[in-house]
Scaffold this active site. Sequence first.
Site, PDB file in Angstrom:
ATOM      1  N   HIS A   1      -4.257 -15.011  10.259  1.00 36.48           N
ATOM      2  CA  HIS A   1      -3.371 -13.887   9.940  1.00 36.48           C
ATOM      3  C   HIS A   1      -3.649 -12.652  10.798  1.00 36.48           C
ATOM      4  O   HIS A   1      -2.964 -11.651  10.672  1.00 36.48           O
ATOM      5  CB  HIS A   1      -3.502 -13.519   8.468  1.00 36.48           C
ATOM      6  CG  HIS A   1      -3.182 -14.650   7.537  1.00 36.48           C
ATOM      7  ND1 HIS A   1      -1.953 -15.261   7.539  1.00 36.48           N
ATOM      8  CD2 HIS A   1      -3.928 -15.296   6.617  1.00 36.48           C
ATOM      9  CE1 HIS A   1      -1.952 -16.230   6.630  1.00 36.48           C
ATOM     10  NE2 HIS A   1      -3.144 -16.283   6.071  1.00 36.48           N
TER      11      HIS A   1
ATOM     12  N   ARG B   1       1.977 -11.552   5.363  1.00 33.21           N
ATOM     13  CA  ARG B   1       3.432 -11.678   5.210  1.00 33.21           C
ATOM     14  C   ARG B   1       4.216 -11.275   6.464  1.00 33.21           C
ATOM     15  O   ARG B   1       5.416 -11.507   6.545  1.00 33.21           O
ATOM     16  CB  ARG B   1       3.908 -10.852   4.010  1.00 33.21           C
ATOM     17  CG  ARG B   1       3.342 -11.299   2.659  1.00 33.21           C
ATOM     18  CD  ARG B   1       4.067 -12.512   2.095  1.00 33.21           C
ATOM     19  NE  ARG B   1       5.450 -12.221   1.787  1.00 33.21           N
ATOM     20  CZ  ARG B   1       5.895 -11.662   0.662  1.00 33.21           C
ATOM     21  NH1 ARG B   1       5.049 -11.301  -0.271  1.00 33.21           N
ATOM     22  NH2 ARG B   1       7.171 -11.451   0.486  1.00 33.21           N
TER      23      ARG B   1
ATOM     24  N   PRO C   1       0.840  -1.206   0.000  1.00 32.56           N
ATOM     25  CA  PRO C   1       0.000   0.000   0.000  1.00 32.56           C
ATOM     26  C   PRO C   1       0.877   1.260   0.000  1.00 32.56           C
ATOM     27  O   PRO C   1       1.848   1.339   0.745  1.00 32.56           O
ATOM     28  CB  PRO C   1      -0.788  -0.113   1.305  1.00 32.56           C
ATOM     29  CG  PRO C   1      -0.732  -1.552   1.673  1.00 32.56           C
ATOM     30  CD  PRO C   1       0.564  -2.072   1.135  1.00 32.56           C
ATOM     31  N   GLU C   2       0.548   2.203  -0.864  1.00 33.58           N
ATOM     32  CA  GLU C   2       1.290   3.460  -0.947  1.00 33.58           C
ATOM     33  C   GLU C   2       0.361   4.584  -0.487  1.00 33.58           C
ATOM     34  O   GLU C   2      -0.700   4.310   0.057  1.00 33.58           O
ATOM     35  CB  GLU C   2       1.793   3.667  -2.390  1.00 33.58           C
ATOM     36  CG  GLU C   2       2.637   2.491  -2.872  1.00 33.58           C
ATOM     37  CD  GLU C   2       3.087   2.615  -4.331  1.00 33.58           C
ATOM     38  OE1 GLU C   2       3.283   3.746  -4.807  1.00 33.58           O
ATOM     39  OE2 GLU C   2       3.243   1.566  -4.988  1.00 33.58           O
TER      40      GLU C   2
END
Length: 270
Positions: free
Chosen positions: A92, A110, A2-3
């Site tokens: 997660h 991740r 995400p930016e």
Amino acid sequence: MPELPEVETVRRQLQAALAGKKIKSAELWQRGREVPAGPKFVAHLLGKTIKAIDRRAKLLIWRFTDGSGFVGHLKMTGKFLLVPKNYQATKHDRLQIVVAGSVVVWQDIRKFGYVKAFKDDASLQSMIAHYGPEPLITAEADLAACLLTPKTRIIKAALLDQTTIAGIGNIYADEACHRAGIRPTRRLSTLTAADRLRLATEIKKVLNASLALGGTTANNYLDANGQRGGFLDLLQVYGRAGEPCRTCATPIKKITLAGRGTHYCPQCQK
Ligand SMILES: [Zn+2]
């Protein structure tokens, strides 16, 4: 990852749902990516009232009314999700925060993301002082001035560096270069003043255009409501290796640059 447009989308949603709310409970389901570790992080949250959710670069800043708070970096696959009360946790999910009327879950497949507490504004500033200017609120000419040095720097590397300009990552670096007609492989020293201004202008334009559509879901990104961003179909080069340029039909080229997959049109970008 995400930016700026994606993190800002999440920020706005969290701000709308959480500002002014008191944290009733917090549970850490998976340890290892929080500072301070374990129960100390949970204790830092309990009983605090959320003043605002802010953003600096790609960091979400949870501010509490007592001046403390925590920062959250989503990194590759992190998500802050507003979930229903009867939500079934997944493997997660790392952290759950409950306020009146809302439940937030921090999920990270991740596991590169992190949350880090700060006790006051000085300790927050020490975490964010190194970032370059925020492109959405900085004038084009001032952003252009950030693209002057170091002269030997590859443009792509400079754009990815959060101390040059904050919030740009791989997608928007490639997109801004394409829209400006500039090859990301060039060095800063080769940019004319007009090039720098055009690139700065296109950085602002592409970030704003993406933000207006809730960002880009190229891989894993979902906003705080679990929705995909709508900008994917408007990408000109990122993720389009071998496909025809939308301007000139030349196949988009993909190379590795600054350690990252980098996309450009060999015809449109000089
Ligand atoms: Zn082209």
